[in-house]
Design a protein around this motif. Structure first.
Motif, PDB file in Angstrom:
ATOM      1  N   ILE A  58       0.868  -1.174   0.000  1.00  0.00           N
ATOM      2  CA  ILE A  58       0.000   0.000   0.000  1.00  0.00           C
ATOM      3  C   ILE A  58       0.900   1.217   0.000  1.00  0.00           C
ATOM      4  CG2 ILE A  58      -1.544   1.298   1.521  1.00  0.00           C
ATOM      5  CD1 ILE A  58      -2.614  -1.459   2.446  1.00  0.00           C
ATOM      6  N   ASN A  59       0.543   2.226  -0.771  1.00  0.00           N
ATOM      7  CA  ASN A  59       1.450   3.375  -0.820  1.00  0.00           C
ATOM      8  C   ASN A  59       1.472   4.125   0.516  1.00  0.00           C
ATOM      9  OD1 ASN A  59      -0.310   5.786  -0.812  1.00  0.00           O
ATOM     10  ND2 ASN A  59      -1.126   4.830  -2.677  1.00  0.00           N
ATOM     11  N   ASP A  60       2.578   4.753   0.785  1.00  0.00           N
ATOM     12  CA  ASP A  60       2.816   5.370   2.091  1.00  0.00           C
ATOM     13  C   ASP A  60       1.754   6.381   2.497  1.00  0.00           C
ATOM     14  OD1 ASP A  60       4.902   3.857   2.704  1.00  0.00           O
ATOM     15  OD2 ASP A  60       6.457   5.420   2.526  1.00  0.00           O
ATOM     16  N   ASP A  61       1.277   7.158   1.516  1.00  0.00           N
ATOM     17  CA  ASP A  61       0.261   8.172   1.819  1.00  0.00           C
ATOM     18  C   ASP A  61      -0.988   7.528   2.408  1.00  0.00           C
ATOM     19  OD1 ASP A  61       1.776  10.259   1.121  1.00  0.00           O
ATOM     20  OD2 ASP A  61       0.792  10.638  -0.827  1.00  0.00           O
ATOM     21  N   ASP A  62      -1.410   6.444   1.786  1.00  0.00           N
ATOM     22  CA  ASP A  62      -2.597   5.742   2.276  1.00  0.00           C
ATOM     23  C   ASP A  62      -2.325   5.093   3.622  1.00  0.00           C
ATOM     24  OD1 ASP A  62      -4.335   6.465   0.335  1.00  0.00           O
ATOM     25  OD2 ASP A  62      -4.176   4.607  -0.839  1.00  0.00           O
ATOM     26  N   LEU A  63      -1.186   4.468   3.742  1.00  0.00           N
ATOM     27  CA  LEU A  63      -0.865   3.771   4.998  1.00  0.00           C
ATOM     28  C   LEU A  63      -0.886   4.739   6.187  1.00  0.00           C
ATOM     29  CD1 LEU A  63      -0.167   1.002   6.174  1.00  0.00           C
ATOM     30  CD2 LEU A  63       2.245   1.549   5.861  1.00  0.00           C
ATOM     31  N   LYS A  64      -0.423   5.952   5.937  1.00  0.00           N
ATOM     32  CA  LYS A  64      -0.407   6.959   7.007  1.00  0.00           C
ATOM     33  C   LYS A  64      -1.815   7.286   7.496  1.00  0.00           C
ATOM     34  CE  LYS A  64       3.759   9.496   5.969  1.00  0.00           C
ATOM     35  NZ  LYS A  64       4.011  10.205   4.711  1.00  0.00           N
ATOM     36  N   LYS A  65      -2.773   7.145   6.597  1.00  0.00           N
ATOM     37  CA  LYS A  65      -4.164   7.457   6.980  1.00  0.00           C
ATOM     38  C   LYS A  65      -4.828   6.316   7.742  1.00  0.00           C
ATOM     39  CE  LYS A  65      -4.738  10.417   2.953  1.00  0.00           C
ATOM     40  NZ  LYS A  65      -5.206  10.394   1.563  1.00  0.00           N
ATOM     41  N   VAL A  66      -4.203   5.164   7.734  1.00  0.00           N
ATOM     42  CA  VAL A  66      -4.753   4.017   8.473  1.00  0.00           C
ATOM     43  C   VAL A  66      -4.365   4.170   9.942  1.00  0.00           C
ATOM     44  CG1 VAL A  66      -4.792   1.488   8.675  1.00  0.00           C
ATOM     45  CG2 VAL A  66      -4.595   2.555   6.428  1.00  0.00           C
ATOM     46  N   THR A  67      -5.117   5.009  10.638  1.00  0.00           N
ATOM     47  CA  THR A  67      -4.819   5.264  12.047  1.00  0.00           C
ATOM     48  C   THR A  67      -5.999   4.831  12.898  1.00  0.00           C
ATOM     49  OG1 THR A  67      -5.734   7.470  11.887  1.00  0.00           O
ATOM     50  CG2 THR A  67      -3.360   7.262  11.504  1.00  0.00           C
ATOM     51  N   THR A  68      -5.791   4.744  14.192  1.00  0.00           N
ATOM     52  CA  THR A  68      -6.865   4.368  15.117  1.00  0.00           C
ATOM     53  C   THR A  68      -8.115   5.221  14.873  1.00  0.00           C
ATOM     54  OG1 THR A  68      -5.240   3.757  16.767  1.00  0.00           O
ATOM     55  CG2 THR A  68      -7.461   4.159  17.568  1.00  0.00           C
ATOM     56  N   GLY A  69      -9.237   4.559  14.647  1.00  0.00           N
ATOM     57  CA  GLY A  69     -10.498   5.275  14.454  1.00  0.00           C
ATOM     58  C   GLY A  69     -10.863   5.498  13.008  1.00  0.00           C
ATOM     59  N   SER A  70      -9.919   5.331  12.091  1.00  0.00           N
ATOM     60  CA  SER A  70     -10.257   5.560  10.681  1.00  0.00           C
ATOM     61  C   SER A  70     -11.105   4.401  10.172  1.00  0.00           C
ATOM     62  CB  SER A  70      -8.983   5.709   9.846  1.00  0.00           C
ATOM     63  OG  SER A  70      -8.210   4.533   9.939  1.00  0.00           O
ATOM     64  N   SER A  71     -11.910   4.682   9.147  1.00  0.00           N
ATOM     65  CA  SER A  71     -12.765   3.645   8.564  1.00  0.00           C
ATOM     66  C   SER A  71     -12.213   3.259   7.202  1.00  0.00           C
ATOM     67  CB  SER A  71     -14.195   4.162   8.449  1.00  0.00           C
ATOM     68  OG  SER A  71     -14.204   5.426   7.826  1.00  0.00           O
ATOM     69  N   VAL A  72     -12.089   1.972   7.008  1.00  0.00           N
ATOM     70  CA  VAL A  72     -11.371   1.492   5.820  1.00  0.00           C
ATOM     71  C   VAL A  72     -11.986   0.218   5.254  1.00  0.00           C
ATOM     72  CG1 VAL A  72      -9.153   2.382   6.672  1.00  0.00           C
ATOM     73  CG2 VAL A  72      -9.825   0.045   7.203  1.00  0.00           C
ATOM     74  N   LYS A  73     -11.537  -0.105   4.057  1.00  0.00           N
ATOM     75  CA  LYS A  73     -11.802  -1.447   3.512  1.00  0.00           C
ATOM     76  C   LYS A  73     -10.467  -2.010   3.048  1.00  0.00           C
ATOM     77  CE  LYS A  73     -12.989  -2.225  -0.738  1.00  0.00           C
ATOM     78  NZ  LYS A  73     -13.576  -2.497  -2.062  1.00  0.00           N
ATOM     79  N   PHE A  74     -10.178  -3.223   3.435  1.00  0.00           N
ATOM     80  CA  PHE A  74      -8.994  -3.903   2.909  1.00  0.00           C
ATOM     81  C   PHE A  74      -9.435  -4.979   1.935  1.00  0.00           C
ATOM     82  CE2 PHE A  74      -7.040  -2.389   6.924  1.00  0.00           C
ATOM     83  CZ  PHE A  74      -5.901  -1.797   6.400  1.00  0.00           C
ATOM     84  N   ASP A  75      -8.774  -5.015   0.779  1.00  0.00           N
ATOM     85  CA  ASP A  75      -8.923  -6.146  -0.129  1.00  0.00           C
ATOM     86  C   ASP A  75      -7.723  -7.025   0.112  1.00  0.00           C
ATOM     87  OD1 ASP A  75     -10.279  -3.720  -1.731  1.00  0.00           O
ATOM     88  OD2 ASP A  75     -11.158  -5.638  -2.361  1.00  0.00           O
ATOM     89  N   GLY A  76      -7.956  -8.307   0.172  1.00  0.00           N
ATOM     90  CA  GLY A  76      -6.804  -9.172   0.410  1.00  0.00           C
ATOM     91  C   GLY A  76      -7.175 -10.633   0.427  1.00  0.00           C
ATOM     92  N   GLU A  77      -6.239 -11.426   0.933  1.00  0.00           N
ATOM     93  CA  GLU A  77      -6.427 -12.876   0.942  1.00  0.00           C
ATOM     94  C   GLU A  77      -6.358 -13.390   2.376  1.00  0.00           C
ATOM     95  OE1 GLU A  77      -3.476 -14.931  -1.434  1.00  0.00           O
ATOM     96  OE2 GLU A  77      -3.984 -16.846  -0.477  1.00  0.00           O
ATOM     97  N   LEU A  78      -7.301 -14.242   2.726  1.00  0.00           N
ATOM     98  CA  LEU A  78      -7.238 -14.863   4.046  1.00  0.00           C
ATOM     99  C   LEU A  78      -6.088 -15.862   4.060  1.00  0.00           C
ATOM    100  CD1 LEU A  78     -10.981 -15.630   4.944  1.00  0.00           C
ATOM    101  CD2 LEU A  78      -9.560 -13.738   5.754  1.00  0.00           C
ATOM    102  N   VAL A  79      -5.267 -15.757   5.079  1.00  0.00           N
ATOM    103  CA  VAL A  79      -4.163 -16.712   5.194  1.00  0.00           C
ATOM    104  C   VAL A  79      -4.163 -17.282   6.610  1.00  0.00           C
ATOM    105  CG1 VAL A  79      -2.676 -15.605   3.465  1.00  0.00           C
ATOM    106  CG2 VAL A  79      -2.528 -14.882   5.864  1.00  0.00           C
TER     107      VAL A  79
END
Ligand code: 4AD
Ligand code: MG
Length: 467
Positions: A58-79
């Motif tokens: 994930i690009n750094d700009d987006d990762l920085k916004k992933v902070t406590t309380g933020s609302s997000v959706k992750f696409d990914g794979e269950l492992v």
């Protein structure tokens, strides 16, 4: 975006290798070398989903916004998850940020914030572990209440919120009026009385918010046989205790052709059934309460669900209390009302389990309770439980017209106002009984939470009507 999708609850039991979308609010983000870990939760279950974000995904700009309380959706794979506590985690491939939460100001940052502080941010606290768990248990308990009664053929009755009669005769009622309005003055907001004549008021007489749906539900009982209410109840009591609210929810079953014994049987079966349901359906939440809020909670609840309640008369209870050797704040003698300290001593120290106390003195109970032959006591029954004290208050109702009339007069209540209630005794009167269970006290009992303000989304009590 559709509500028909997979929630965290289901993702946590998903198959490794599945490609998924995970929506939620970020609890925490932890960065270590080459990888970031996010705890994500959407409230569908206690357990967080661990999201693993390898550096560069994930690009750094987006990762920085992933902070406590933020609302997000992750696409990914269950492992498969190497960590304990969960079987799968999410290997993130992309993120969508819905709403940022500035770490400089987001109020729900720090772990271990006090419940007092969390009450001040009641609009946000449900995102935390404790209140998410409380609300899920509360919800399940409400569902279990309806299931319990519906399975037994009880009809759910919607009793009025606005009423002209004081059911409990305790006088702790909120007036409902249009004769008084707030006006802005140089001194600030003031109340102005537009009329002091109740006849000119909206309902043509004094009206109040209900303190109990009982009198109304009795009318439906004497036609439908088995009924119950489940709705909001209001009491303007100034008791600033951890067990009183000004607005609470009450469940009031009422049964025709039933006496005090049947009433006790129902109360006991009811409480035990709700406990069983919660033990079955709220496991992760209860595990949390057991660990963090009330040690031994699950064991106690399991025990209560499987064993009979004790049954004693008020007179026997007073005897136990006077012989206890305890120094109570409120001294005990026959005729006194049981205080919470007495109720807790009985259930926690002496009897050590839920107890039904019956046959209270007439003087300390409401006018509608069936008078015993001794001329001193009434067929009242309170269910007391450890930690809470009174969970249920109920009685067999006075179904003899002459006795009831005399009781109403003796209590200085206006006979005319109760004409319809008396009609029930005039036409086809039958022995009937019921009780009221304070829903928030039940949720306290089920969760181990110590303050009633913390088991309802927005509490209403003296001086408190925020949100
Ligand atoms: O004992 P109470 O006052 O009984 C009645 O209102 C009857 N009319 C019920 C009936 O027979 N249908 O109240 C019933 C229960 C209490 O045992 C307690 O659990 C809860 O309601 N309760 C409160 N809960 C929260 N805040 C308050 N201020 C409460 N007052 C009563
Ligand atoms: Mg009571």
């Amino acid at each position: 975006m559709d509500y028909r999708r997979t929630y965290l609850k289901d993702l946590l039991t998903g198959k490794p290798g599945t490609l998924v979308e995970a929506y939620g609010w970020v609890k925490t983000r932890r960065d270590s070398k080459g990888v970031s870990f996010v705890q994500l939760n959407d409230g569908s279950i206690f357990t967080d989903l661990q999201v693993v974000i390898p550096a560069g995904t994930i690009n750094d700009d987006d990762l920085k916004k992933v902070t406590t309380g933020s609302s997000v959706k992750f696409d990914g794979e269950l492992v498969e998850s190497p960590g304990s506590g969960q079987s799968v985690e999410l290997l993130a491939k992309a993120v969508t940020i819905y709403g940022e939460a500035d770490p400089a100001t987001y109020p729900l940052q720090k772990k271990g914030a006090s419940f007092e502080f969390l009450r001040e941010i009641a609009h946000l606290r449900v995102r935390g572990n404790t209140f998410g768990a409380v609300m899920r248990v509360r919800n399940r308990a409400a569902y279990a209440v309806h299931s319990f009664f519906q399975d037994r053929g009880f009809n759910w009755i919607h009793t009025p919120v606005i009423t002209a009669s004081d059911c409990e005769g305790a006088g702790a009622m909120f007036a409902v009026t249009t004769s008084m309005e707030p006006v802005e003055t140089a001194e600030g907001t003031r109340f102005k009385l537009t009329s002091d004549d109740p006849a000119e008021d909206f309902f043509g007489k004094p009206a109040y918010l209900t303190v109990s749906g009982q009198l109304n539900v009795e009318t439906q009982c004497l036609g439908l046989t088995n009924v119950y209410t489940f709705g909001p109840t209001f009491r303007a009591e100034n008791s600033n205790t951890p067990r009183h609210l000004a607005e609470f929810w009450m469940i009031e079953p009422e049964m025709a052709f039933c006496d005090i014994t049947g009433d006790m049987n129902l109360a006991e079966e009811f409480v035990r059934s709700i406990i069983k349901d919660i033990l079955t359906h709220c496991e992760p939440d209860l595990a949390f309460f057991d660990q963090r809020i009330e040690k031994g909670l699950i064991e106690t609840l399991t025990h209560v669900a499987d064993s009979d309640f004790e049954r004693v008369t008020y007179t026997e209870a007073i005897d136990m209390l006077t012989k206890s050797g305890e120094s109570f704040e409120f001294p005990v003698s026959w005729g006194c009302d049981l205080q919470s300290e007495h109720e807790r001593w009985l259930t926690e120290k002496h009897i050590k389990r839920p107890t039904i106390v019956t046959d209270y003195p007439q003087e300390i109970k409401a006018f509608y309770m069936y008078a015993n032959e001794d001329g001193k006591t009434v067929r009242a029954m309170d269910v007391l439980v450890p930690r809470i004290g009174e969970l249920i208050g109920g009685s067999q109702r006075e179904d003899r017209l002459d006795v009831l009339e005399a009781k109403i007069k003796a209590n200085d209540l206006p006979l005319e106002a109760y004409w319809w209630y008396l009609d029930l005794r005039r036409y086809g009167s039958v022995p009937h009984a019921g009780f009221g269970l304070g829903f928030e006290r039940l949720v306290m009992y089920l969760t181990g939470m110590k303050n009633i303000r913390d088991v309802i989304p927005f509490h209403r009590s003296s001086g408190q009507a925020e949100f």
